[in-house]
Design a protein around this motif. Structure first.
Motif, mmCIF file in Angstrom:
data_model
loop_
_atom_site.group_PDB
_atom_site.id
_atom_site.type_symbol
_atom_site.label_atom_id
_atom_site.label_comp_id
_atom_site.label_asym_id
_atom_site.label_seq_id
_atom_site.Cartn_x
_atom_site.Cartn_y
_atom_site.Cartn_z
ATOM 1 N N ALA A 47 0.756 -1.350 -0.162
ATOM 2 C CA ALA A 47 -0.021 -0.037 0.010
ATOM 3 C C ALA A 47 0.849 1.227 -0.077
ATOM 4 O O ALA A 47 0.181 2.411 -0.063
ATOM 5 C CB ALA A 47 -0.795 -0.135 1.176
ATOM 6 N N SER A 48 2.161 1.104 0.339
ATOM 7 C CA SER A 48 2.976 2.235 0.272
ATOM 8 C C SER A 48 3.596 2.495 -0.990
ATOM 9 O O SER A 48 4.314 3.679 -1.014
ATOM 10 C CB SER A 48 4.038 2.151 1.433
ATOM 11 O OG SER A 48 5.132 1.157 0.855
ATOM 12 N N VAL A 49 3.390 1.953 -1.938
ATOM 13 C CA VAL A 49 3.993 2.153 -3.444
ATOM 14 C C VAL A 49 3.882 3.564 -3.748
ATOM 15 O O VAL A 49 2.680 4.172 -3.626
ATOM 16 C CB VAL A 49 3.433 1.058 -4.325
ATOM 17 C CG1 VAL A 49 2.001 1.657 -4.800
ATOM 18 C CG2 VAL A 49 4.358 1.155 -5.660
ATOM 19 N N TRP A 65 8.958 1.427 -2.285
ATOM 20 C CA TRP A 65 8.064 0.922 -1.311
ATOM 21 C C TRP A 65 8.557 0.877 0.292
ATOM 22 O O TRP A 65 9.991 0.810 0.491
ATOM 23 C CB TRP A 65 7.901 -0.644 -1.235
ATOM 24 C CG TRP A 65 7.310 -1.123 -2.765
ATOM 25 C CD1 TRP A 65 5.862 -1.176 -3.084
ATOM 26 C CD2 TRP A 65 8.050 -0.947 -4.073
ATOM 27 N NE1 TRP A 65 5.611 -1.558 -4.485
ATOM 28 C CE2 TRP A 65 6.944 -1.416 -4.895
ATOM 29 C CE3 TRP A 65 9.301 -1.119 -4.268
ATOM 30 C CZ2 TRP A 65 7.148 -1.676 -6.239
ATOM 31 C CZ3 TRP A 65 9.667 -1.205 -5.807
ATOM 32 C CH2 TRP A 65 8.405 -1.561 -6.643
ATOM 33 N N GLU A 66 7.832 1.241 1.046
ATOM 34 C CA GLU A 66 8.405 1.325 2.439
ATOM 35 C C GLU A 66 8.376 -0.132 3.250
ATOM 36 O O GLU A 66 7.590 -0.835 2.755
ATOM 37 C CB GLU A 66 7.279 2.246 3.472
ATOM 38 C CG GLU A 66 7.314 3.671 3.131
ATOM 39 C CD GLU A 66 6.185 4.480 4.076
ATOM 40 O OE1 GLU A 66 5.536 3.927 4.739
ATOM 41 O OE2 GLU A 66 6.426 5.570 3.912
ATOM 42 N N GLY A 67 9.319 -0.388 4.204
ATOM 43 C CA GLY A 67 9.173 -1.664 4.951
ATOM 44 C C GLY A 67 8.347 -1.449 5.706
ATOM 45 O O GLY A 67 7.733 -0.784 6.393
ATOM 46 N N LEU A 68 7.879 -2.944 6.016
ATOM 47 C CA LEU A 68 6.583 -3.414 6.943
ATOM 48 C C LEU A 68 7.295 -3.223 8.310
ATOM 49 O O LEU A 68 6.672 -3.121 9.250
ATOM 50 C CB LEU A 68 6.215 -4.746 6.619
ATOM 51 C CG LEU A 68 5.425 -4.615 5.619
ATOM 52 C CD1 LEU A 68 4.747 -6.336 5.306
ATOM 53 C CD2 LEU A 68 3.753 -4.237 6.002
ATOM 54 N N ASP A 69 8.703 -3.482 8.517
ATOM 55 C CA ASP A 69 9.241 -3.815 9.770
ATOM 56 C C ASP A 69 9.594 -2.339 10.502
ATOM 57 O O ASP A 69 9.802 -2.109 11.482
ATOM 58 C CB ASP A 69 10.369 -4.631 9.818
ATOM 59 C CG ASP A 69 9.861 -5.984 9.667
ATOM 60 O OD1 ASP A 69 8.647 -6.550 9.852
ATOM 61 O OD2 ASP A 69 10.695 -6.800 8.630
ATOM 62 N N SER A 70 9.589 -1.510 9.455
ATOM 63 C CA SER A 70 10.384 -0.019 9.987
ATOM 64 C C SER A 70 10.083 0.934 8.757
ATOM 65 O O SER A 70 10.278 0.765 7.635
ATOM 66 C CB SER A 70 11.573 -0.014 10.105
ATOM 67 O OG SER A 70 12.377 1.181 10.385
ATOM 68 N N ARG A 71 9.277 2.138 9.114
ATOM 69 C CA ARG A 71 8.996 2.928 8.217
ATOM 70 C C ARG A 71 10.253 3.924 7.922
ATOM 71 O O ARG A 71 10.360 4.710 6.834
ATOM 72 C CB ARG A 71 7.878 3.807 8.858
ATOM 73 C CG ARG A 71 6.647 3.475 8.756
ATOM 74 C CD ARG A 71 6.344 2.831 7.597
ATOM 75 N NE ARG A 71 4.635 2.101 7.951
ATOM 76 C CZ ARG A 71 4.330 1.497 6.954
ATOM 77 N NH1 ARG A 71 4.770 1.247 5.606
ATOM 78 N NH2 ARG A 71 3.047 0.883 7.017
ATOM 79 N N TYR A 74 13.161 1.433 3.157
ATOM 80 C CA TYR A 74 12.716 1.395 2.045
ATOM 81 C C TYR A 74 13.273 0.805 1.020
ATOM 82 O O TYR A 74 14.636 0.260 1.072
ATOM 83 C CB TYR A 74 12.274 2.952 1.470
ATOM 84 C CG TYR A 74 13.486 3.522 0.886
ATOM 85 C CD1 TYR A 74 14.089 3.331 -0.483
ATOM 86 C CD2 TYR A 74 14.232 4.220 1.793
ATOM 87 C CE1 TYR A 74 14.895 4.108 -0.891
ATOM 88 C CE2 TYR A 74 15.451 5.043 1.149
ATOM 89 C CZ TYR A 74 15.903 4.691 -0.121
ATOM 90 O OH TYR A 74 16.706 5.426 -0.329
ATOM 91 N N LEU A 75 12.846 0.325 -0.170
ATOM 92 C CA LEU A 75 13.368 -0.339 -1.384
ATOM 93 C C LEU A 75 12.788 0.351 -2.439
ATOM 94 O O LEU A 75 11.628 0.886 -2.672
ATOM 95 C CB LEU A 75 12.989 -1.853 -1.415
ATOM 96 C CG LEU A 75 13.662 -2.511 -2.613
ATOM 97 C CD1 LEU A 75 14.084 -3.936 -2.179
ATOM 98 C CD2 LEU A 75 13.037 -2.701 -3.687
ATOM 99 N N ALA A 76 13.539 0.661 -3.351
ATOM 100 C CA ALA A 76 13.219 1.502 -4.673
ATOM 101 C C ALA A 76 13.746 0.770 -5.613
ATOM 102 O O ALA A 76 15.040 0.295 -5.860
ATOM 103 C CB ALA A 76 13.749 2.925 -4.540
ATOM 104 N N GLN A 77 12.967 0.724 -6.924
ATOM 105 C CA GLN A 77 13.868 0.204 -8.253
ATOM 106 C C GLN A 77 13.245 1.327 -9.170
ATOM 107 O O GLN A 77 12.182 1.707 -9.271
ATOM 108 C CB GLN A 77 13.374 -1.164 -8.600
ATOM 109 C CG GLN A 77 14.294 -1.787 -9.590
ATOM 110 C CD GLN A 77 13.653 -3.380 -10.054
ATOM 111 O OE1 GLN A 77 12.883 -3.476 -10.331
ATOM 112 N NE2 GLN A 77 14.814 -3.980 -9.772
#
Length: 168
Positions: A47-49, A65-71, A74-77
């Motif tokens: 949902a954070s896309v 996208w944001e991580g579920l474990d910590s805001r 993030y990961l970006a491509q």
């Protein structure tokens, strides 16, 4: 609101020239190629896309996208065109030597990949697709941040998972 093969983007596109002469060197679109299942597998919040672009005609075309474990994670491509003078991974490295540290050239799935960092909590991979570069960036926040090798391993695994979809 679609990619080059009419797959719907997962967010409302703000920039009409998101796809531009700065990032059209490959047909690869991270925002539609990365599946929800893969996002969940990497403990990211579907949902954070969000669009990786921050302006019209930007070089970066992709998603984050944001991580579920910590805001703070993030990961970006994203995709950006290679330098026209030397459209290779080595040319990219020489032209855009903006990283804090360029780790190594390595092979993933038979493709040459460059690893780089922008700080103690960020690692990225870079792989050529057509006349563009596909970058996967991972940041894991927190105090203290995990070892950089673990962050780079996460970037390597995500790159390996998406590499079959990334045209050469």
């Amino acid at each position: 609101q679609t990619d080059s093969v009419v797959r719907v983007l997962q967010f409302k596109m703000v920039f009409p020239n998101r796809w531009s002469a700065n990032n059209d060197g490959t047909t690869y679109e991270p925002c539609t190629a990365v599946t929800t299942a893969l996002v969940k597998e990497f403990r990211l919040d579907p949902a954070s896309v969000a669009d990786a672009a921050r302006s019209d005609y930007q070089t970066a075309r992709g998603c984050e996208w944001e991580g579920l474990d910590s805001r703070l994670s993030y990961l970006a491509q994203f995709v950006g065109n290679l330098p026209s003078r030397n459209p290779t991974l080595k040319g990219y490295f020489e032209e855009y030597n903006i990283a804090d540290d360029w780790y190594e050239f390595a092979a993933i799935g038979g493709r040459e990949v460059l690893f780089s960092t922008l700080g103690p909590d960020q690692c990225a991979t870079h792989v050529v697709s057509g006349t563009a570069i596909v970058t996967t960036g991972v940041s894991i926040g927190g105090m203290p941040p995990p070892e950089l090798s673990k962050i780079c391993e996460r970037a390597r695994r995500f790159t390996a998972a998406t590499l079959p979809s990334i045209p050469e």
